[in-house]
Write an enzyme that holds these catalytic residues in place. Sequence first.
Site, mmCIF file in Angstrom:
data_model
loop_
_atom_site.group_PDB
_atom_site.id
_atom_site.type_symbol
_atom_site.label_atom_id
_atom_site.label_comp_id
_atom_site.label_asym_id
_atom_site.label_seq_id
_atom_site.Cartn_x
_atom_site.Cartn_y
_atom_site.Cartn_z
ATOM 1 N N ASN A 103 4.628 -3.310 47.657
ATOM 2 C CA ASN A 103 3.851 -3.575 48.862
ATOM 3 C C ASN A 103 4.577 -3.218 50.153
ATOM 4 O O ASN A 103 3.946 -3.107 51.210
ATOM 5 C CB ASN A 103 3.462 -5.059 48.871
ATOM 6 C CG ASN A 103 2.825 -5.492 50.162
ATOM 7 O OD1 ASN A 103 1.661 -5.202 50.424
ATOM 8 N ND2 ASN A 103 3.597 -6.199 50.995
ATOM 9 N N ASP A 131 16.208 -2.767 50.226
ATOM 10 C CA ASP A 131 15.700 -1.612 50.957
ATOM 11 C C ASP A 131 15.022 -0.715 49.943
ATOM 12 O O ASP A 131 15.685 -0.041 49.145
ATOM 13 C CB ASP A 131 16.842 -0.885 51.664
ATOM 14 C CG ASP A 131 16.377 0.320 52.474
ATOM 15 O OD1 ASP A 131 15.214 0.747 52.307
ATOM 16 O OD2 ASP A 131 17.180 0.854 53.270
ATOM 17 N N VAL A 132 13.692 -0.697 49.949
ATOM 18 C CA VAL A 132 12.973 0.024 48.889
ATOM 19 C C VAL A 132 13.156 1.530 48.977
ATOM 20 O O VAL A 132 12.831 2.249 48.024
ATOM 21 C CB VAL A 132 11.468 -0.322 48.906
ATOM 22 C CG1 VAL A 132 11.244 -1.803 48.652
ATOM 23 C CG2 VAL A 132 10.794 0.124 50.195
ATOM 24 N N LYS A 191 0.590 7.313 52.547
ATOM 25 C CA LYS A 191 -0.388 6.530 51.791
ATOM 26 C C LYS A 191 -1.269 7.413 50.907
ATOM 27 O O LYS A 191 -1.730 6.969 49.849
ATOM 28 C CB LYS A 191 -1.230 5.695 52.751
ATOM 29 C CG LYS A 191 -0.442 4.577 53.438
ATOM 30 C CD LYS A 191 0.167 3.599 52.433
ATOM 31 C CE LYS A 191 0.832 2.418 53.118
ATOM 32 N NZ LYS A 191 1.356 1.411 52.157
ATOM 33 N N VAL A 196 -6.225 -5.801 58.524
ATOM 34 C CA VAL A 196 -5.596 -7.091 58.246
ATOM 35 C C VAL A 196 -4.619 -7.396 59.373
ATOM 36 O O VAL A 196 -3.809 -6.541 59.755
ATOM 37 C CB VAL A 196 -4.845 -7.068 56.898
ATOM 38 C CG1 VAL A 196 -4.312 -8.461 56.563
ATOM 39 C CG2 VAL A 196 -5.749 -6.568 55.776
ATOM 40 N N TYR A 256 2.122 8.350 58.411
ATOM 41 C CA TYR A 256 1.604 7.206 57.654
ATOM 42 C C TYR A 256 0.518 7.667 56.691
ATOM 43 O O TYR A 256 0.495 7.281 55.517
ATOM 44 C CB TYR A 256 1.069 6.150 58.614
ATOM 45 C CG TYR A 256 0.616 4.876 57.939
ATOM 46 C CD1 TYR A 256 1.537 3.903 57.567
ATOM 47 C CD2 TYR A 256 -0.730 4.641 57.686
ATOM 48 C CE1 TYR A 256 1.132 2.732 56.950
ATOM 49 C CE2 TYR A 256 -1.147 3.472 57.070
ATOM 50 C CZ TYR A 256 -0.211 2.525 56.708
ATOM 51 O OH TYR A 256 -0.634 1.359 56.090
#
Length: 286
Positions: A96, A69-70, A164, A196, A160
């Site tokens: 990532n 869990d980052v 980022k 993507v 978000y």
Amino acid sequence: MDHPVLTAGAVAVVTGGAGGIGLAAATRFAQRGMKVCIADLGDDRLEQAVSAIRAHAGAGAEVVARPTDVSRREDLERLEKEVRDRFGRVDVLMNNAGIQPGSALLDPAPWERILAVNLWGVIHGTQAFAPGMIRQGGAGLIINTGSKQGITTPPGDPAYNVSKAGVKAFTEALAHELRNTPGCSITAHLLIPGFVFTGLTARGRTEKPAGAWTPEQTADFMLERLATGDFYILCPDNDVTRPLDERRILWAAGDIVENRPALSRWHPDYADAFAAFVKAGTGGKG
């Protein structure tokens, strides 16, 4: 030609490596004979990802998976120790892991988790791995996955965007810090994907939209640009060209310089001006 670090025997760690861009990158690393550790959540997903990597890189590919869990610093510190105990070094770190559940400006519910994974995950990963990568000597790569939404900050998903935008600022500071550290040959890079088709962007769709790239296309583009030393790895897709991205980014910066309203690209009073600005830089294409 590949970046000189991306060679057989080198060690790569990829967070968010059980799917999407992370899995594609991990696969490409393994295909080059690198030793790979993927970190993600979900034992089944990790097991399936390891099988997928070996299916493309060969049964003998040295691939390990670690539940991580980052958002938890201790998980990244544990991961760093486990990888170093197993392989003796780390040559490539790809921060990532990311989530995009959606957000609203005044709804606090998703903000903490989005920032914890998308921004703090990158910070935790870098702080856990970079000191050892510097001490071991030699060249290395730290690749942080950002987003165009962290640069042009379109309306609709503010948490978000904030996460980022933070990754961009952090990675820029990291690149400066590394190049000014005596004896350090580690370089930092900001991966900026286009559209993507991944589990993050599918939103119920089972077939890739025509405008989207595959994760594999994105990973291949990343490798090409790493070989040339790019810091900002700005990916196109099947709908958006590099010139169009450039005009959008320049317009966003121009909001400050020209003292336009915030997010003027989406302001009705500036619609015609933005359209003319884009046309002037793209020849009317895109």
